[in-house]
Enzyme design. Structure first.
Site, mmCIF file in Angstrom:
data_model
loop_
_atom_site.group_PDB
_atom_site.id
_atom_site.type_symbol
_atom_site.label_atom_id
_atom_site.label_comp_id
_atom_site.label_asym_id
_atom_site.label_seq_id
_atom_site.Cartn_x
_atom_site.Cartn_y
_atom_site.Cartn_z
ATOM 1 N N ASN A 8 0.709 -0.864 -0.035
ATOM 2 C CA ASN A 8 -0.037 0.589 -0.226
ATOM 3 C C ASN A 8 0.863 1.301 -0.128
ATOM 4 O O ASN A 8 1.644 1.417 1.527
ATOM 5 C CB ASN A 8 -0.700 0.336 1.580
ATOM 6 N N ARG A 92 -2.881 -1.951 -3.701
ATOM 7 C CA ARG A 92 -4.055 -1.417 -3.654
ATOM 8 C C ARG A 92 -3.465 -0.114 -4.227
ATOM 9 O O ARG A 92 -2.551 0.314 -4.260
ATOM 10 C CB ARG A 92 -4.107 -0.995 -1.507
ATOM 11 N N HIS A 181 -13.402 2.806 -0.243
ATOM 12 C CA HIS A 181 -12.794 1.791 0.768
ATOM 13 C C HIS A 181 -13.296 0.421 0.211
ATOM 14 O O HIS A 181 -14.053 -0.382 0.903
ATOM 15 C CB HIS A 181 -13.847 2.327 2.267
ATOM 16 N N ARG A 242 -10.979 14.951 8.209
ATOM 17 C CA ARG A 242 -12.189 15.010 6.674
ATOM 18 C C ARG A 242 -13.136 15.730 7.500
ATOM 19 O O ARG A 242 -13.842 15.210 8.168
ATOM 20 C CB ARG A 242 -12.146 13.670 6.046
ATOM 21 N N GLU A 385 -8.292 -5.186 5.099
ATOM 22 C CA GLU A 385 -8.207 -5.265 3.271
ATOM 23 C C GLU A 385 -6.535 -5.637 2.797
ATOM 24 O O GLU A 385 -7.168 -5.715 1.699
ATOM 25 C CB GLU A 385 -8.034 -3.612 3.575
#
Ligand code: AMP
Length: 398
Positions: A8, A92, A181, A242, A385
């Site tokens: 990732n 990813r 996601h 965020r 993930e």
């Protein structure tokens, strides 16, 4: 034993895991680590392997040096590519645009297509490409697979995917909802039917990925029909740093009257807002301590978070019509029992009843937290993930 390597790559970091794709979501990976502060005066490589933590500190000018150093550190401690059989590398990739609906074996052509999508994810896709190019050089004989964060949301119907903005401008600039996601929402939405003992295509569900980034999805019969993140990961739920949904007019206001540049507003909304923007902290453990100490900003941040979360849950219940399950996952969703209780409070008239004792149990494997007579079942299912990416990579590897 054979393993998949999952990478990732971010703009200044590379996270890596070497893991058995047959693991369960809560199993520790065989080895894992992080290259960080790439391009800064001093970089670091951290490796966790065999119950120990190993650290290397030196300047790491780019991703190539970073990944090579990570492999050297792994080799030094007995888990390098020569000592461990790596059968596939899963990458990813944040943005697959409308080009990618499923994981792909990486070829030169696929790399070019991911590069073409850089305007849609200027911070993420270049780093993903760097990671892919470097890893393909280091492990040329192993199949590499790209897994896209957006892929699961290819099934969004036009009414959910298309923004009510001028369609020529939108079309020319790739403006639409992509969702993110996706690997986590897909993984969860495949586990829930197993827990219900029903076929996936008969299950309507809401999946809540509440981590530092947060998003939710409405999934009908295994296919996503709506999600809260949009063209970028900035929209939807309130997150650690965020904003989530805000009036887009705020951007013009800050640009025109506060003399902020577009980059400053970008940083403000992505890194200095959300829970952190209101309370000063983005971690829910710190937030809980502040609330306990009576901090009014921490309490307000929490209230805003729950308010927005309930709004989305309510709207997805209406969109789906019939809901079989609502599932919490990721750092906050798996651990913060108060968030789950408050998100689901006073919804008995809609068939949702939380069992306080089940909800208070510490995080473990997948579990039900609703009462036996709750018509909508509420679950906590740990996400992973990296494991999902490792499985895709292994399945696709020839
Ligand atoms: P993730 O992005 O899924 O790794 O989630 C990270 C976030 O999960 C952290 O920033 C915390 O806010 C939250 N978190 C992790 N552990 C706990 C915990 N034990 N209790 C409450 N929140 C937690």
């Amino acid at each position: 034993m054979t393993y998949a390597l999952v990478l990732n790559s971010g703009s200044s970091s590379i996270k890596f895991q070497l893991l058995d794709p047959n693991n369960s979501a809560t199993d520790e990976p065989f080895a894992s680590g992080l290259v960080e502060q790439i391009g800064e005066p001093l970089g670091r490589v951290i490796l966790k392997y065999g119950g120990e933590k190993h650290l290397l500190e030196e300047p790491i000018p780019n991703h190539s040096v970073g990944l090579n150093r990570a492999f050297e550190l792994m080799s030094e401690h007995g888990c390098g590519p020569a000592q461990v059989e790596i059968t596939a590398v899963g990458h990813r990739v944040v943005h697959g645009g409308i080009l990618f609906s499923a994981p792909e074996i990486i070829t030169d052509e696929i790399v070019d297509m991911i590069k073409d999508l850089i305007p849609l994810a200027p911070l993420h896709n270049p780093a993903n490409v760097d990671g892919i190019e470097v890893a393909r050089k280091i492990l040329p004989d192993v199949p590499h697979v790209a897994v896209f964060d957006t892929g699961f949301f290819h099934t969004l119907p036009p009414a959910a995917a298309i923004y009510a903005i001028n369609k020529e401008v939108a079309g020319e600039n790739g403006v639409r909802r992509y969702g993110f996601h996706g690997t986590s929402h897909e993984y969860i939405s495949q586990r829930v039917p197993e827990l219900l003992g029903k076929p996936t295509d008969e299950v309507n569900q809401i999946t809540l990925h509440l981590g530092n980034g947060a998003s939710c999805a409405a999934v009908r019969g295994g296919q996503a029909i709506d999600t809260s993140m949009g063209m970028t990961p900035l929209s939807g739920l309130v997150m650690g740093t965020r904003t989530g949904d805000i009036d887009p007019g705020i951007v013009f206001h800050l640009y025109r009257t506060a003399n902020m540049s577009i980059d400053e507003i970008d940083t403000l909304m992505n890194k200095q807002s959300g829970i952190k923007g209101i309370s000063g902290v983005n971690d829910f453990r710190a937030l809980a301590e502040m609330i306990e100490d009576g901090d009014p900003d921490a309490w307000l941040a929490y209230q805003i978070y729950i308010h927005q979360l309930r709004r989305y849950i309510g709207s997805y219940m209406i969109s789906l019509g019939r809901v079989d399950a609502i599932t919490f996952t990721a750092g906050v969703g798996e651990n913060a029992a108060n968030v789950r209780a408050d998100a689901m409070a006073e919804l008995e008239m809609y068939g949702i009843k939380i069992d306080p004792e089940r909800n208070a149990l510490p995080n473990s494997g997948p579990r039900e937290i609703s009462t036996d007579d709750s018509t909508i079942k509420v679950f906590v299912v740990p996400t992973n993930e990296e494991l999902a990416i490792a499985r895709y990579a292994t399945e696709l590897a020839p």
